[in-house]
Design a protein around this motif. Structure first.
Motif, PDB file in Angstrom:
ATOM      1  N   PHE A 182       0.874  -1.131  -0.023  1.00 20.01           N
ATOM      2  CA  PHE A 182      -0.021   0.025   0.036  1.00 20.01           C
ATOM      3  C   PHE A 182       0.816   1.372  -0.003  1.00 20.01           C
ATOM      4  O   PHE A 182       1.836   1.379   0.680  1.00 20.01           O
ATOM      5  CB  PHE A 182      -0.920   0.187   1.271  1.00 20.01           C
ATOM      6  CG  PHE A 182      -2.022  -0.834   1.306  1.00 20.01           C
ATOM      7  CD1 PHE A 182      -3.093  -0.881   0.268  1.00 20.01           C
ATOM      8  CD2 PHE A 182      -1.916  -2.001   1.977  1.00 20.01           C
ATOM      9  CE1 PHE A 182      -4.114  -1.749   0.300  1.00 20.01           C
ATOM     10  CE2 PHE A 182      -3.027  -3.213   2.086  1.00 20.01           C
ATOM     11  CZ  PHE A 182      -4.186  -2.851   1.111  1.00 20.01           C
ATOM     12  N   ARG A 183       0.578   2.178  -0.892  1.00 21.55           N
ATOM     13  CA  ARG A 183       1.203   3.135  -0.984  1.00 21.55           C
ATOM     14  C   ARG A 183       0.509   4.431  -0.199  1.00 21.55           C
ATOM     15  O   ARG A 183      -0.815   4.628  -0.106  1.00 21.55           O
ATOM     16  CB  ARG A 183       1.738   3.968  -2.419  1.00 21.55           C
ATOM     17  CG  ARG A 183       2.556   2.976  -3.098  1.00 21.55           C
ATOM     18  CD  ARG A 183       2.433   2.784  -4.611  1.00 21.55           C
ATOM     19  NE  ARG A 183       2.669   1.537  -5.001  1.00 21.55           N
ATOM     20  CZ  ARG A 183       4.098   1.400  -5.426  1.00 21.55           C
ATOM     21  NH1 ARG A 183       4.979   2.429  -5.323  1.00 21.55           N
ATOM     22  NH2 ARG A 183       4.574   0.180  -5.731  1.00 21.55           N
ATOM     23  N   LEU A 193       3.437   0.930   3.414  1.00 26.27           N
ATOM     24  CA  LEU A 193       3.050   0.367   4.666  1.00 26.27           C
ATOM     25  C   LEU A 193       3.829  -1.041   4.456  1.00 26.27           C
ATOM     26  O   LEU A 193       3.908  -1.732   3.590  1.00 26.27           O
ATOM     27  CB  LEU A 193       1.700   0.078   4.771  1.00 26.27           C
ATOM     28  CG  LEU A 193       0.706   1.266   4.986  1.00 26.27           C
ATOM     29  CD1 LEU A 193      -0.767   0.848   5.059  1.00 26.27           C
ATOM     30  CD2 LEU A 193       1.053   2.179   6.196  1.00 26.27           C
ATOM     31  N   ALA A 220      -1.072  -5.540  -0.212  1.00 27.89           N
ATOM     32  CA  ALA A 220      -1.992  -5.151  -1.162  1.00 27.89           C
ATOM     33  C   ALA A 220      -2.291  -5.932  -2.193  1.00 27.89           C
ATOM     34  O   ALA A 220      -2.222  -5.682  -3.254  1.00 27.89           O
ATOM     35  CB  ALA A 220      -1.595  -3.540  -1.636  1.00 27.89           C
TER      36      ALA A 220
ATOM     37  N   ILE B 170      -5.874   0.179   9.058  1.00 29.08           N
ATOM     38  CA  ILE B 170      -6.477   1.000   7.811  1.00 29.08           C
ATOM     39  C   ILE B 170      -7.934   0.986   7.979  1.00 29.08           C
ATOM     40  O   ILE B 170      -8.507   0.033   8.564  1.00 29.08           O
ATOM     41  CB  ILE B 170      -6.238   0.024   6.568  1.00 29.08           C
ATOM     42  CG1 ILE B 170      -4.823  -0.138   6.473  1.00 29.08           C
ATOM     43  CG2 ILE B 170      -6.764   0.653   5.390  1.00 29.08           C
ATOM     44  CD1 ILE B 170      -4.199  -0.854   5.282  1.00 29.08           C
ATOM     45  N   LEU B 184      -4.605   7.129   2.391  1.00 27.87           N
ATOM     46  CA  LEU B 184      -3.901   6.196   1.278  1.00 27.87           C
ATOM     47  C   LEU B 184      -4.997   5.631   0.470  1.00 27.87           C
ATOM     48  O   LEU B 184      -6.390   5.670   0.674  1.00 27.87           O
ATOM     49  CB  LEU B 184      -3.254   5.079   1.950  1.00 27.87           C
ATOM     50  CG  LEU B 184      -4.245   3.849   2.624  1.00 27.87           C
ATOM     51  CD1 LEU B 184      -3.113   2.633   2.756  1.00 27.87           C
ATOM     52  CD2 LEU B 184      -4.156   4.228   4.070  1.00 27.87           C
ATOM     53  N   GLU B 185      -4.811   5.162  -0.498  1.00 27.11           N
ATOM     54  CA  GLU B 185      -5.652   4.464  -1.355  1.00 27.11           C
ATOM     55  C   GLU B 185      -5.761   3.010  -1.223  1.00 27.11           C
ATOM     56  O   GLU B 185      -4.815   2.449  -1.148  1.00 27.11           O
ATOM     57  CB  GLU B 185      -5.218   4.622  -2.935  1.00 27.11           C
ATOM     58  CG  GLU B 185      -6.591   4.650  -3.988  1.00 27.11           C
ATOM     59  CD  GLU B 185      -6.237   4.794  -5.430  1.00 27.11           C
ATOM     60  OE1 GLU B 185      -6.411   5.706  -5.960  1.00 27.11           O
ATOM     61  OE2 GLU B 185      -5.574   3.693  -5.814  1.00 27.11           O
ATOM     62  N   TYR B 186      -7.309   2.391  -0.799  1.00 30.04           N
ATOM     63  CA  TYR B 186      -7.216   1.049  -0.566  1.00 30.04           C
ATOM     64  C   TYR B 186      -8.093   0.485  -1.636  1.00 30.04           C
ATOM     65  O   TYR B 186      -9.144   0.660  -1.740  1.00 30.04           O
ATOM     66  CB  TYR B 186      -7.998   0.991   0.721  1.00 30.04           C
ATOM     67  CG  TYR B 186      -8.253  -0.412   1.050  1.00 30.04           C
ATOM     68  CD1 TYR B 186      -6.963  -0.931   2.009  1.00 30.04           C
ATOM     69  CD2 TYR B 186      -9.278  -1.097   1.026  1.00 30.04           C
ATOM     70  CE1 TYR B 186      -7.191  -2.328   2.491  1.00 30.04           C
ATOM     71  CE2 TYR B 186      -9.361  -2.480   1.481  1.00 30.04           C
ATOM     72  CZ  TYR B 186      -8.310  -2.973   2.239  1.00 30.04           C
ATOM     73  OH  TYR B 186      -8.567  -4.174   2.784  1.00 30.04           O
ATOM     74  N   PHE B 187      -7.362  -0.241  -2.726  1.00 29.05           N
ATOM     75  CA  PHE B 187      -8.108  -0.757  -3.851  1.00 29.05           C
ATOM     76  C   PHE B 187      -9.208   0.258  -4.444  1.00 29.05           C
ATOM     77  O   PHE B 187     -10.380   0.004  -4.674  1.00 29.05           O
ATOM     78  CB  PHE B 187      -8.842  -2.060  -3.462  1.00 29.05           C
ATOM     79  CG  PHE B 187      -7.758  -2.966  -2.853  1.00 29.05           C
ATOM     80  CD1 PHE B 187      -6.659  -3.498  -3.633  1.00 29.05           C
ATOM     81  CD2 PHE B 187      -8.061  -3.639  -1.732  1.00 29.05           C
ATOM     82  CE1 PHE B 187      -5.885  -4.300  -3.054  1.00 29.05           C
ATOM     83  CE2 PHE B 187      -7.161  -4.418  -1.138  1.00 29.05           C
ATOM     84  CZ  PHE B 187      -5.974  -4.853  -1.849  1.00 29.05           C
ATOM     85  N   LEU B 193      -5.068   5.811   7.920  1.00 30.22           N
ATOM     86  CA  LEU B 193      -4.606   5.237   8.804  1.00 30.22           C
ATOM     87  C   LEU B 193      -4.972   5.567  10.232  1.00 30.22           C
ATOM     88  O   LEU B 193      -5.130   6.915  10.507  1.00 30.22           O
ATOM     89  CB  LEU B 193      -3.021   5.388   8.945  1.00 30.22           C
ATOM     90  CG  LEU B 193      -2.262   4.697   7.660  1.00 30.22           C
ATOM     91  CD1 LEU B 193      -0.778   5.084   7.783  1.00 30.22           C
ATOM     92  CD2 LEU B 193      -2.356   3.457   7.570  1.00 30.22           C
TER      93      LEU B 193
END
Lengths: 443, 443
Positions: A182-183, A193, A220, B170, B184-187, B193
């Protein structure tokens, strides 16, 4: 001046306190959440949910100094009453209620029937109502077992001279495994992360010899299976001055032995609620990767395409084979091909196509990956170079080796996977309080 | 079939094993990292760094069956030799070396003089060479103390009926505290966080009554001070069925008492290396926010502008005042103004301008924030509304209250801050293995 001097004894008693003191006939004060109310006319059974289990309380017209209608399911209450020996009650005693103090009341009725022994509810519904579904006694017992595992891991390792460490989860983007991370943006700099504390725990072997960490890791990966999570708790250790990579497996076996013991000793009530027994861990078979592959292909007459790794079905069949032939729930599969292991894995000097590494399978599912690591700086650099890897971003990791590192190795255990098979579940989400997967970011 | 049966006794001995067995005159095998070599001509002192401390070994021409030149600083080695009682050696004995086996060698000399008792090095240099600087015996001792704190926290709370939980780091973007969160971008979905496990641990009070977590938290605050980190370890607990918010302070005091005891019992060697004594925690003064403000203003003749919060200098002076007047290192400051506390904080029914909350100051630094929370659903909704807050994104949190929650409260302790003042440091980075701050994302 007012001062605080420490924990004072509460006036309310817990189940274990009443049991320990043989209080039959004594007046006590207890609190809890109203789990169920069964109205029988002149008598009603009010079961309280307490942290140690269910407590049967009896409302009796005439004796109880309030109206039964004042109490509703999901209230939290404090009762006074008398302890009465009663073989048929869950704890072997019940409380004959005299007075009640209502501590809190719900605003709406329950969305799920949590007081059923087994909730007849989909996983999806349980996860969507997590704060409520976990109030079911069986649901929460799984996480008591999970606590026992984590506790066993730490306590066993403290006793073996390990030091607990806390390593950062936010890191700079590094060459190793840029994919599957994850970025995020860290004050206008690109960051990731950590998908494992691997580099940090190795660096700390040079400081403390033996270290461990129990912390979240983040992956991810776009897997949508019963065994993958995108955030999970990893039980990691790393140990220096090893004479062979078998010492790492021995340490893991020791952890499992210690932990099963702990569960049987201190979590017996939870094991009983779940109706499970701890698996045998007095001796765990080990088998080489290539042998295991062949054994399964022969016994089950299957062909597997990937010669460098185990397919999930292959792992499952290895588990089945060792269960059938040796009554073993756990199997160490050793000597994985170098090609499929990270660059820091130590190749087997006797056959460098393979590494001094292992996975631990539990019921045919990989719950641990571990092995010996390269400790020589030049060797590490050479192996990275042979793979065409950039070492940019790994300077701090490499510095540890540049300035001397003992022979060492370690492993990472997926807490939720281990919990899952211990409590007899088939989906890792059942063993996770608040799972994170491809579609689930809440609750 | 090959099997693994658990941890086997190692042939090499640790310092405590030699001490426990009174092995004067016995032949032993020991390993370690070469910390220093002092060549005196016919004799040389080779000090090994082991996880339990420094071990003096003696090279003697004629007796030792190798050339002193074969050994260099930062090698890791295994010696055989004879135990010799020697009052002047760090452990009261030394090893007269017979043979050596070199386990590993460094590729380059040390960038820092780690064998000095106190490293005369800037914090910046220590952090830039973390894998090496922590090998200094004093540097690493701080993190042994840190282990003792975390261990004490867990062990004390297990004994008090708490259950350990693991909550996700997350999360979905929520209304509460959208600022100060890393994004952050999660899918392909926006995520954050967690800056605290607050909501999750409260939800779990409805399940386990008493819960704790020791895990990283993340704060995207742009503070650049000696006491702020952007990622730190938070020791959190939350407890149900409290009769007053003082029970939470009592539980924290109990933790501190247990932990100081544990440190003195099991970490005595590390306390000695650092030359520190544990602070008094038998009784901790408590003072109301508004009183503390006034006391400091009067005693030190200062004016502070913010009536709703304590400025860092004010906290420092409160610490100083209580040290001077009551010899107290810790002070509970209670009843913070409602305005500066989160919406879920319970207002004091006797004066709703203030809350049933507290901070714990240690040497004038806030190391804990805690308090009683609102447990009634309607009250919680009303307070959020009164603040003009959106409850969108908080549905799961609110569901716990909708379906009944006991009176409860809890706290969060900053592990690194507590460690910092215990080990006598002034910068929180000194008490963090790998700090994350505005400028530091590596190592």
């Amino acid at each position: 001046m007012k001062v605080i001097t420490g924990v004072a004894k509460k006036e309310t008693l817990e189940i274990s306190e009443i049991l320990a003191r043989e209080m039959d006939g004594c007046d006590v004060r207890v609190n809890g959440a109203v789990h169920t109310i069964r109205d029988m006319g002149d008598v009603a059974f009010i079961v309280l949910r307490k942290r140690e289990g269910l407590l049967q309380c009896v409302y009796e017209k005439g004796l109880s100094e309030f109206d039964l209608k004042d109490i509703r399911e999901a209230d939290t209450v404090e009762f006074t009453g008398r302890v009465n020996r009663e073989e048929r009650a869950p704890q072997g005693f019940e409380i004959r209620i005299r007075t009640v103090r209502i501590l809190s009341e719900p605003a709406e009725p329950m969305p799920l029937q949590i007081s059923k022994w087994k909730m007849n509810t989909s996983l999806e519904a349980k996860l969507n109502n997590r704060a409520v579904s976990l109030r079911n006694v069986r649901e929460r017992a799984k996480f008591r077992i999970q606590e026992g595992i984590t506790r066993g891991f730490r306590d066993f390792l403290y006793g073996q001279g390990f030091t607990e460490i806390h390593t950062p989860k936010i890191g700079a983007k590094s060459a190793e495994g840029g994919a599957n991370m994850f970025r995020l943006e860290y004050f206008h700099r690109p960051a990731i992360l950590q998908q494992s504390p691997q580099f940090y725990k190795q660096m700390m072997v040079g400081v403390f010899d033996r270290v461990f960490e129990t912390a979240p890791v983040f992956r991810a990966e776009k897997h949508n299976t019963k065994r993958h999570l995108n955030e999970y708790t990893s039980l990691d250790f790393e140990m220096g001055y090893i004479d062979s990579f078998e010492e790492i497996m021995a340490m893991e076996t020791g952890f499992l032995q210690y932990t099963m013991d702990l569960l049987n000793r201190e979590y017996a009530a939870d094991l009983e609620i779940l109706g499970i027994e701890t698996p045998r861990v007095d001796s765990i078979p080990q088998v080489r990767f290539s042998e295991a592959k062949q054994m399964v292909a022969e016994k089950y007459d299957r062909k597997f395409r990937n010669p460098f790794d185990l397919e999930p079905e292959e792992e499952y069949l290895i588990g089945q084979l060792f269960k059938e032939e040796y009554d073993a729930d756990f199997v160490f599969v050793t000597h994985y091909p170098s090609k499929k292991r990270p660059f820091y894995a130590m190749d087997d000097p006797e056959d460098p196509v393979y590494t001094l590494s292992f996975d631990l399978l539990f019921c045919g599912l990989e719950i641990t990956t571990g092995g010996q690591r390269i400790h020589d700086y030049h060797e590490l650099i050479a192996k990275a170079a042979a793979r065409g890897m950039e070492t940019e971003g790994m300077e701090h990791y490499l510095a540890a080796f540049k300035h001397g590192m003992p022979p060492h190795g370690g492993l990472g255990i997926g807490l939720e996977r281990l919990t899952m098979h211990l409590v007899g579940e088939e989906n890792v989400r059942e063993a996770t309080l608040f799972p994170r997967d491809l579609s689930r970011l809440e609750p």
